[in-house]
Design a protein around this motif. Structure first.
Motif, mmCIF file in Angstrom:
data_model
loop_
_atom_site.group_PDB
_atom_site.id
_atom_site.type_symbol
_atom_site.label_atom_id
_atom_site.label_comp_id
_atom_site.label_asym_id
_atom_site.label_seq_id
_atom_site.Cartn_x
_atom_site.Cartn_y
_atom_site.Cartn_z
ATOM 1 N N VAL A 91 6.647 -9.045 28.751
ATOM 2 C CA VAL A 91 8.032 -8.709 29.107
ATOM 3 C C VAL A 91 8.270 -7.210 28.912
ATOM 4 O O VAL A 91 8.881 -6.540 29.765
ATOM 5 C CB VAL A 91 9.029 -9.524 28.259
ATOM 6 N N PHE A 92 7.773 -6.681 27.805
ATOM 7 C CA PHE A 92 7.896 -5.244 27.535
ATOM 8 C C PHE A 92 7.198 -4.426 28.618
ATOM 9 O O PHE A 92 7.766 -3.467 29.161
ATOM 10 C CB PHE A 92 7.291 -4.936 26.165
ATOM 11 N N THR A 150 6.056 -8.189 38.753
ATOM 12 C CA THR A 150 5.836 -6.757 39.004
ATOM 13 C C THR A 150 5.640 -6.492 40.492
ATOM 14 O O THR A 150 6.293 -5.621 41.085
ATOM 15 C CB THR A 150 4.604 -6.263 38.235
ATOM 16 N N SER A 174 8.905 -4.690 32.091
ATOM 17 C CA SER A 174 10.155 -3.913 32.073
ATOM 18 C C SER A 174 9.877 -2.428 32.274
ATOM 19 O O SER A 174 10.591 -1.747 33.023
ATOM 20 C CB SER A 174 10.896 -4.125 30.743
ATOM 21 N N LEU A 175 8.813 -1.941 31.618
ATOM 22 C CA LEU A 175 8.432 -0.544 31.801
ATOM 23 C C LEU A 175 8.031 -0.261 33.247
ATOM 24 O O LEU A 175 8.442 0.747 33.833
ATOM 25 C CB LEU A 175 7.258 -0.204 30.874
ATOM 26 N N ILE A 223 8.807 -1.870 36.033
ATOM 27 C CA ILE A 223 9.947 -1.931 36.945
ATOM 28 C C ILE A 223 10.799 -0.666 36.807
ATOM 29 O O ILE A 223 11.219 -0.062 37.804
ATOM 30 C CB ILE A 223 10.793 -3.193 36.668
ATOM 31 N N PHE A 224 11.036 -0.243 35.559
ATOM 32 C CA PHE A 224 11.869 0.943 35.332
ATOM 33 C C PHE A 224 11.224 2.191 35.924
ATOM 34 O O PHE A 224 11.852 2.927 36.695
ATOM 35 C CB PHE A 224 12.100 1.140 33.832
ATOM 36 N N VAL A 226 6.238 -13.700 34.604
ATOM 37 C CA VAL A 226 6.783 -12.361 34.341
ATOM 38 C C VAL A 226 5.846 -11.287 34.885
ATOM 39 O O VAL A 226 6.275 -10.326 35.536
ATOM 40 C CB VAL A 226 7.025 -12.156 32.834
ATOM 41 N N SER A 267 3.216 3.190 32.683
ATOM 42 C CA SER A 267 3.490 1.976 31.910
ATOM 43 C C SER A 267 2.220 1.437 31.257
ATOM 44 O O SER A 267 2.250 1.001 30.099
ATOM 45 C CB SER A 267 4.100 0.907 32.824
#
Length: 335
Positions: free
Chosen positions: A166-167, A30, A170-171, A173-174, A26, A201
């Motif tokens: 994962v959190f 990134t 996700s940040l 990537i967003f 994961v 992030s």
């Protein structure tokens, strides 16, 4: 006591290794997604992203190796049931992350002239500078997060790391997507958006993980001595254990950074193509790093508990698992 290889060696190791391997996959995604985003902006921007990406990867493994001493010492103290020792290591691990972030910041802020010395294209270096400067502001929170993660890993609580990874990814990537392309009402910053996406992030992750360990009942007891200067210091021991590991990782991953610089001498398109290929290798390398980390933690627990023979068997089992995994991957790459 009956000895069962699967029960005593393989299962406890896999229990640690599988969550860490998932974390590695994961986490490595990134770079994969950022490469995909930057590729849409052109080969020159992707080439600039490759320079920054591999510089950051090389420096990151030095930090991971050095701060990895936290989980080594914590796991040993955990096996010996020394809670005060764990607290002091957690305190000095945070101090070490703070000290390491200072030279790292200045290196990233002033890296552009060094790229030029190594013969990189001035236009690519110019593009990379905004990425470097944005990323520099995220070094401190990233190092703090790493030190806390290593503390948690040392206790053997690897599943929690998966959730936070994962959190965090996700940040990244967003915010990277939003700031690179100007989506969701954010400004379009191009390649600089990749750096600012990571920095924003990293600060969010550092704040959330810090609040978590300071309030969660299983961890807050270990941070009672965080501002106590009179207790024994483990800073030198952390450096003594961690720096050789960081140096070893640097030589291994530094090769790929050197390869990136060589590709830059051959042209921007080759540099961009090399970056795309290397992203797949990065994901697989992260799995091996994770398995090695699991072996370290498991052996630390056993050595702390004076189970030397079990610790040796853990080392052998982990080596065999790694060899089988990389053999399979080599066959896949070949065909």
């Amino acid at each position: 006591m009956n000895y069962h290889p699967l029960k005593n060696d393989l299962y406890p190791l896999l229990k640690l290794a599988i969550p860490l391997a998932l974390t590695g996959i994961v986490g490595a995604s990134t770079g994969f997604f950022q490469t995909m985003f930057l590729a849409k902006l052109g080969s020159e921007i992707l080439a600039a992203g490759a320079l920054v990406g591999w510089l950051y990867a090389t420096f990151a493994v030095i930090v991971f190796g050095t701060l990895g001493s936290i989980n080594i010492l914590v796991s040993h103290k955990h096996g010996a049931n020394d809670q005060i020792g764990i607290s002091l290591i957690a305190r000095d691990g945070l101090l070490l992350s703070l000290l390491m972030s200072i030279p790292a910041f200045f290196l990233f802020w002033n890296m552009s002239p060094i790229f030029l010395i190594f013969g990189q294209s001035p236009s690519v270096v110019f593009l990379s500078e905004s990425y470097l400067h944005a990323l520099a502001w995220g070094i401190l929170p990233n190092f703090i997060s790493i030190s806390i993660f290593e503390f948690i890993i040392g206790l053997g609580h690897t599943r929690i790391i998966v959730y936070f990874t994962v959190f965090g990814v996700s940040l990244i990537i967003f915010f990277s997507y939003a700031l690179i392309f100007g989506a969701f009402g954010f400004p379009a910053l191009g390649i600089a958006g990749a750096g600012w996406g990571m920095t924003i992030s990293y600060w969010i992750i550092a704040i959330v993980i810090s609040v978590f360990v300071l309030t969660y009942k299983d961890y807050k007891q270990y941070f009672l001595f965080i501002f106590n200067k009179n207790k024994p210091s483990y800073l030198w021991e952390l450096l003594k254990v961690g720096f050789p590991i960081g140096a070893m990782y640097c030589f291994e991953v530094g090769f790929f950074f050197a390869l990136t610089l060589v590709m830059g001498l051959l042209g921007n398109q080759l540099l961009a193509a090399n970056q795309i290929v290397m992203q797949y290798l990065c994901i697989l390398m992260s799995i091996i790093f994770s398995i090695a980390q699991a072996i370290t933690v498991r052996m630390g627990h056993l050595l702390g508990a004076k189970e030397v023979n079990l610790a040796k068997r853990t080392g052998y089992t982990g080596t065999i698992i790694s060899a089988i995994f990389m053999g399979i991957i080599a066959i896949v790459f070949w065909v």
